[in-house]
Design a protein around this motif. Structure first.
Motif, mmCIF file in Angstrom:
data_model
loop_
_atom_site.group_PDB
_atom_site.id
_atom_site.type_symbol
_atom_site.label_atom_id
_atom_site.label_comp_id
_atom_site.label_asym_id
_atom_site.label_seq_id
_atom_site.Cartn_x
_atom_site.Cartn_y
_atom_site.Cartn_z
ATOM 1 N N ALA A 122 0.794 -1.228 0.000
ATOM 2 C CA ALA A 122 0.000 0.000 0.000
ATOM 3 C C ALA A 122 0.830 1.283 0.000
ATOM 4 N N THR A 123 2.136 1.178 0.237
ATOM 5 C CA THR A 123 2.968 2.388 0.252
ATOM 6 C C THR A 123 4.187 2.212 -0.647
ATOM 7 N N PRO A 124 4.674 3.309 -1.224
ATOM 8 C CA PRO A 124 5.903 3.229 -2.005
ATOM 9 C C PRO A 124 7.081 2.718 -1.173
ATOM 10 N N ALA A 125 7.138 3.086 0.114
ATOM 11 C CA ALA A 125 8.244 2.635 0.977
ATOM 12 C C ALA A 125 8.252 1.110 1.070
ATOM 13 N N ALA A 126 7.091 0.507 1.278
ATOM 14 C CA ALA A 126 7.018 -0.955 1.375
ATOM 15 C C ALA A 126 7.369 -1.612 0.050
ATOM 16 N N ASN A 127 6.927 -1.034 -1.059
ATOM 17 C CA ASN A 127 7.260 -1.604 -2.372
ATOM 18 C C ASN A 127 8.754 -1.485 -2.664
ATOM 19 N N LEU A 128 9.358 -0.361 -2.287
ATOM 20 C CA LEU A 128 10.810 -0.209 -2.430
ATOM 21 C C LEU A 128 11.550 -1.233 -1.568
ATOM 22 N N GLN A 129 11.078 -1.429 -0.345
ATOM 23 C CA GLN A 129 11.734 -2.388 0.538
ATOM 24 C C GLN A 129 11.625 -3.801 -0.035
ATOM 25 N N ALA A 130 10.502 -4.123 -0.668
ATOM 26 C CA ALA A 130 10.347 -5.426 -1.315
ATOM 27 C C ALA A 130 11.364 -5.582 -2.453
ATOM 28 N N ILE A 131 11.586 -4.518 -3.217
ATOM 29 C CA ILE A 131 12.578 -4.560 -4.294
ATOM 30 C C ILE A 131 13.967 -4.778 -3.708
ATOM 31 N N HIS A 132 14.246 -4.118 -2.606
ATOM 32 C CA HIS A 132 15.521 -4.332 -1.903
ATOM 33 C C HIS A 132 15.705 -5.820 -1.590
ATOM 34 N N HIS A 133 14.662 -6.475 -1.085
ATOM 35 C CA HIS A 133 14.761 -7.898 -0.750
ATOM 36 C C HIS A 133 14.929 -8.773 -2.002
ATOM 37 N N VAL A 134 14.299 -8.386 -3.098
ATOM 38 C CA VAL A 134 14.487 -9.128 -4.357
ATOM 39 C C VAL A 134 15.951 -9.027 -4.797
ATOM 40 N N LEU A 135 16.520 -7.831 -4.708
ATOM 41 C CA LEU A 135 17.934 -7.661 -5.068
ATOM 42 C C LEU A 135 18.852 -8.442 -4.131
ATOM 43 N N GLU A 136 18.526 -8.429 -2.847
ATOM 44 C CA GLU A 136 19.336 -9.187 -1.891
ATOM 45 C C GLU A 136 19.254 -10.686 -2.175
ATOM 46 N N ALA A 137 18.104 -11.157 -2.652
ATOM 47 C CA ALA A 137 17.976 -12.570 -3.025
ATOM 48 C C ALA A 137 18.906 -12.910 -4.191
#
Length: 188
Positions: A90-105
């Motif tokens: 629901a927020t850009p911050a949460a979506n950005l954090q999800a992208i961070h986790h995809v990159l970390e994967a």
């Protein structure tokens, strides 16, 4: 053309129909920093630089919680145009954090697998360029041969009508401003 604002979403990638709140405890600035750091570390760890990074969203000054909270991170890696888009939360911050986790994967794949494995997984993020917007003359409602004065007059009229302060949207105002900038750039 991939733009930072408004959101450039990759063609053919479905949008989420509903949004979750997410359990991330990260501010927008923190999530943005995490994505930038992960991109740099991914490039370093892979030995292949990440270039042409564009963080695209509908976040603007004064509006950190837009109606469309999707975020797409565009970049080039290994000669491939890559886009990691997320609009699950629901927020850009949460979506950005999800992208961070995809990159970390992907970095975990590098540590425990091979570069070939990561290249194969990144092909799933390979993206065509973002869809091109309308030509500036179409946005401004003027001919392609319009002069600077006509371009400026059309811009002033449209921005008064479509600015968020006048009941318009941020996306419409951004498109009008970008059209004016593109038109004037051609005139210099």
């Amino acid at each position: 053309m991939t733009t930072a604002f408004p959101l450039s979403w990759p063609d053919g990638f479905p949008r989420s129909k509903s949004r979750e709140t997410g359990q991330f405890r990260t501010s927008l600035a923190g999530a943005l920093n995490n994505v930038r750091t992960s991109l740099n570390l991914f490039g370093r760890d892979s030995g292949k630089p990440v270039t042409d990074v564009v963080l695209s969203s509908n976040v603007s000054l004064g509006c950190e919680k837009p109606a469309d909270p999707g975020v797409a991170v565009w970049f080039r890696w290994q000669g491939m145009q890559v886009c990691i888009p997320v609009d699950r939360y629901a927020t850009p911050a949460a979506n950005l954090q999800a992208i961070h986790h995809v990159l970390e994967a992907r970095r975990v794949e590098l540590r425990h697998g091979t570069l070939a494995l990561v290249m194969a997984s990144m092909k799933g993020f390979a993206a065509l360029p973002a869809p091109a917007g309308r030509h500036w003359s179409e946005v401004l409602g003027v001919s392609r041969t319009a002069g600077r004065d006509e371009i400026e007059a059309a811009h002033r009229l449209l921005i008064r009508q479509h600015h968020p302060d006048s009941g318009g949207s941020e996306a419409a105002a951004a498109e009008i401003n970008a059209a004016r900038d593109a038109a004037l750039k051609e005139r210099t």
